[in-house]
Design a protein around this motif. Structure first.
Motif, PDB file in Angstrom:
ATOM      1  N   ALA A   1       0.820  -1.212   0.000  1.00 27.58           N
ATOM      2  CA  ALA A   1       0.000   0.000   0.000  1.00 27.58           C
ATOM      3  C   ALA A   1       0.854   1.262   0.000  1.00 27.58           C
ATOM      4  CB  ALA A   1      -0.927  -0.002   1.215  1.00 27.58           C
ATOM      5  N   GLU A   2       0.368   2.253  -0.732  1.00 26.30           N
ATOM      6  CA  GLU A   2       0.999   3.576  -0.773  1.00 26.30           C
ATOM      7  C   GLU A   2      -0.085   4.594  -0.438  1.00 26.30           C
ATOM      8  OE1 GLU A   2       3.651   4.516  -3.992  1.00 26.30           O
ATOM      9  OE2 GLU A   2       3.726   2.406  -4.626  1.00 26.30           O
TER      10      GLU A   2
ATOM     11  N   LYS B   1      -0.972   7.485  -2.895  1.00 22.95           N
ATOM     12  CA  LYS B   1      -1.646   7.016  -4.107  1.00 22.95           C
ATOM     13  C   LYS B   1      -3.042   6.495  -3.796  1.00 22.95           C
ATOM     14  CE  LYS B   1       2.501   5.934  -6.794  1.00 22.95           C
ATOM     15  NZ  LYS B   1       3.256   4.878  -7.519  1.00 22.95           N
ATOM     16  N   ALA B   2      -3.207   5.926  -2.621  1.00 23.01           N
ATOM     17  CA  ALA B   2      -4.530   5.450  -2.220  1.00 23.01           C
ATOM     18  C   ALA B   2      -5.506   6.609  -2.119  1.00 23.01           C
ATOM     19  CB  ALA B   2      -4.432   4.711  -0.890  1.00 23.01           C
ATOM     20  N   ALA B   3      -5.062   7.710  -1.554  1.00 17.90           N
ATOM     21  CA  ALA B   3      -5.926   8.887  -1.436  1.00 17.90           C
ATOM     22  C   ALA B   3      -6.281   9.434  -2.818  1.00 17.90           C
ATOM     23  CB  ALA B   3      -5.232   9.948  -0.590  1.00 17.90           C
ATOM     24  N   GLN B   4      -5.291   9.416  -3.719  1.00 19.62           N
ATOM     25  CA  GLN B   4      -5.554   9.889  -5.078  1.00 19.62           C
ATOM     26  C   GLN B   4      -6.557   8.976  -5.790  1.00 19.62           C
ATOM     27  OE1 GLN B   4      -1.611   9.915  -6.751  1.00 19.62           O
ATOM     28  NE2 GLN B   4      -1.013  11.819  -5.722  1.00 19.62           N
ATOM     29  N   ALA B   5      -6.411   7.661  -5.577  1.00 18.18           N
ATOM     30  CA  ALA B   5      -7.328   6.708  -6.205  1.00 18.18           C
ATOM     31  C   ALA B   5      -8.744   6.884  -5.671  1.00 18.18           C
ATOM     32  CB  ALA B   5      -6.841   5.282  -5.975  1.00 18.18           C
TER      33      ALA B   5
ATOM     34  N   VAL C   1      -2.198   0.467  -4.883  1.00 16.46           N
ATOM     35  CA  VAL C   1      -1.310  -0.470  -5.571  1.00 16.46           C
ATOM     36  C   VAL C   1      -1.632  -0.443  -7.063  1.00 16.46           C
ATOM     37  CG1 VAL C   1      -0.505  -2.857  -5.709  1.00 16.46           C
ATOM     38  CG2 VAL C   1      -1.257  -1.919  -3.510  1.00 16.46           C
ATOM     39  N   ALA C   2      -0.606  -0.306  -7.890  1.00 20.47           N
ATOM     40  CA  ALA C   2      -0.802  -0.187  -9.328  1.00 20.47           C
ATOM     41  C   ALA C   2      -1.295  -1.498  -9.934  1.00 20.47           C
ATOM     42  CB  ALA C   2       0.510   0.228  -9.998  1.00 20.47           C
TER      43      ALA C   2
END
Length: 233
Positions: free
Chosen positions: A14-15, A18-22, A35-36
């Motif tokens: 988890a990042e 990036k999770a918040a952006q997703a 996760v990409a």
């Protein structure tokens, strides 16, 4: 729910940023890990190689039921394979997920797995046809997304052409559907078909194109030869 090893692997990657952006991008309220997709795909391939089909179905079900965005993507990836025998249980699991769709990203990953099962057994198109009457537009859209392989057949056999015509009939049935995601899906389906059978797309547009919203009609005709002069694909 209690994490199991595969879900713990996803969480370990988890990042938070990036999770918040997703979460902001997808807007569907559920947990995101950031996760990409290529990373998820690689994980799923590794899990798939070490499991027999019943175990793979069980893992896919648990990942889906986690209701974590990346977990649901991974569930779809576990089942995205052209050759699966027997595959009735796989199809039933995928079809059971369809009414739970609430966003395009997960829906598209699932229907990539679904289209493999439809190509493997086109008789399932009769079941999918029933989705056209569903009150949830994500279910109606899934019928179109899952049948995109019929737009890409370079040398269709008579059975392929009959199945393609069946789906083109669905497009006609849905042409008056004002939901934007349905309009876009119709446009994409016809656009993709125009690369291999432009005349059939012209004929469809002549008969039913006026019922589409203008942007869907433009998308449907965008790759017709007469509209592609000096345009990159």
């Amino acid at each position: 729910m209690t994490d199991f090893p595969e879900l713990a692997q996803l969480r370990a990657l988890a990042e938070p940023e990036k999770a918040a952006q997703a979460a902001d991008y997808h807007k569907t309220p559920r947990e995101y890990l950031g996760v990409a997709v290529p990373v998820i795909d690689e994980l799923a391939r590794g899990w798939r190689d070490g499991l027999d089909l019943p175990a793979r179905l069980d893992l896919a079900s648990r990942l889906w039921d986690s209701d974590i965005h990346e977990g649901r993507v991974a569930a779809a990836k576990l089942l995205t394979q052209a050759r699966i025998r027997p595959d009735d249980a796989v199809w039933q699991l995928i079809a059971g997920w369809v009414p739970q769709f609430d966003g395009w990203a997960i829906a598209d990953h699932v229907m990539k797995a679904g289209e493999k099962r439809l190509v493997a057994d086109p008789a399932r198109l009769d079941e999918v046809q029933g989705w056209l009457e569903h009150p949830d537009f994500w279910v109606r859209r899934a019928a179109l997304v899952g049948t995109l392989p019929w737009t890409r057949i370079r040398n269709p056999k008579p059975a392929d052409l009959a199945q393609r015509e069946q789906v083109l009939g669905w497009l006609s049935r849905l042409a008056d559907d004002r939901e934007n995601f349905i309009q876009k899906a119709i446009g994409w389906w016809l656009r993709d078909l125009s690369k291999h059978d432009p005349q059939r797309v012209r004929d469809w547009l002549a008969a039913d194109g006026a019922r589409l919203k203008p942007y869907a009609r433009r998308e449907a005709s965008r790759w017709l030869p007469e509209n592609r002069k000096d345009q990159p694909e």
